[in-house]
Write an enzyme that holds these catalytic residues in place. Structure first.
Site, PDB file in Angstrom:
ATOM      1  N   THR A 123      10.515  24.247  16.747  1.00  0.00           N
ATOM      2  CA  THR A 123      11.601  24.993  16.108  1.00  0.00           C
ATOM      3  C   THR A 123      12.954  24.413  16.467  1.00  0.00           C
ATOM      4  OG1 THR A 123      10.284  27.030  16.103  1.00  0.00           O
ATOM      5  CG2 THR A 123      12.670  27.276  15.851  1.00  0.00           C
ATOM      6  N   CYS A 124      13.098  23.991  17.703  1.00  0.00           N
ATOM      7  CA  CYS A 124      14.380  23.433  18.167  1.00  0.00           C
ATOM      8  C   CYS A 124      14.727  22.158  17.404  1.00  0.00           C
ATOM      9  CB  CYS A 124      14.312  23.151  19.666  1.00  0.00           C
ATOM     10  SG  CYS A 124      13.812  24.577  20.656  1.00  0.00           S
ATOM     11  N   SER A 125      13.733  21.303  17.187  1.00  0.00           N
ATOM     12  CA  SER A 125      13.971  20.017  16.540  1.00  0.00           C
ATOM     13  C   SER A 125      14.021  20.098  15.025  1.00  0.00           C
ATOM     14  CB  SER A 125      12.880  19.010  16.942  1.00  0.00           C
ATOM     15  OG  SER A 125      13.091  18.534  18.253  1.00  0.00           O
TER      16      SER A 125
END
Length: 231
Positions: free
Chosen positions: A120-122
């Site tokens: 999700t972060c990337s």
């Protein structure tokens, strides 16, 4: 959920064990903090690192309410950004900086992620700020991203995501800033150790004006779009 009477919860303390159902019985954060603090004191488990597997699953969501030796540690609107050493990613490599000094005199948008290169972060969180860089700049805000990773990882992540100068990456390798914010979580169940919860805040001249902490496994209130709207 509806709170059960405090007397009923207190009477069950000697045999109480943390479960999702306990949290549902006591949705009020302040009351839950008292109940959980007393339960831990009786059980001798005041340190979050000593909790069993069931509790570890929920600590990331609950640390804002749990009492700690220093009191209620979570940051709140109106507080100053805590002083803590992190590494700032620059074209010349990662360098030490005090984040409170870094944000002084600025309108800053800071978002924190559980880990560089995580899905999700990337795929969503960081790219959202890169894509909305012009919008933040138009409102006079500088964007920063914090993660409990070392400077080399954050440097590589920035290159991989083509961040350029749209977002300033901050490596909180020892979680000093994350812990000072009171927003750490235990990611041991995923092999991650101590990490940051997912959140975002807006600060002006080092004072927090807006704070948005995500519920577990959610990505809503700390997105680029949500924080741009809050500016």
């Amino acid at each position: 959920a509806q709170d059960k009477p405090l007397s009923q919860l207190l009477s069950a303390l000697p045999k109480m064990h943390f479960t999702p159902e306990l949290r549902k019985d006591c949705p009020d954060d302040k009351k839950f903090a008292v109940i959980e603090g007393l339960r831990r004191a009786l059980a001798g488990t005041g340190d979050v690192n000593e909790l069993d597997g069931n509790e570890r699953q929920y600590d990331g969501a609950m640390l804002r309410a749990f009492p700690t030796p220093g009191g209620f540690m979570a940051i709140k609107v109106g507080d100053k950004v805590p002083s803590a050493k992190v590494k700032i990613v620059t074209a010349d490599g990662a360098k030490d900086v005090d984040i409170a000094e870094l944000l002084a005199g600025k309108k800053a948008v800071v978002f924190a992620v559980p880990g560089a290169f995580t899905p999700t972060c990337s795929a969503q969180h960081l790219p959202g700020f890169v894509n909305n860089a012009a919008g933040f700049k138009a409102k006079g805000a500088q964007v920063f991203c914090v993660s409990v990773n070392d400077g080399w990882v954050m440097t590589a992540w920035g290159k991989d995501r083509n961040v350029g100068d749209s977002v300033t990456l901050l490596a909180d390798g020892s979680a000093n800033f994350t812990k000072a914010m009171g927003l750490e979580m235990d990611g041991s169940g995923f092999g991650l150790g101590t990490r940051s919860q997912r959140y975002g805040f807006i600060a002006e001249n080092g004072v927090i004006k807006h704070l948005a902490v995500e519920a577990p496994m959610k990505f809503e209130v700390s997105s680029a779009e949500a924080l741009l709207k809050a500016l």
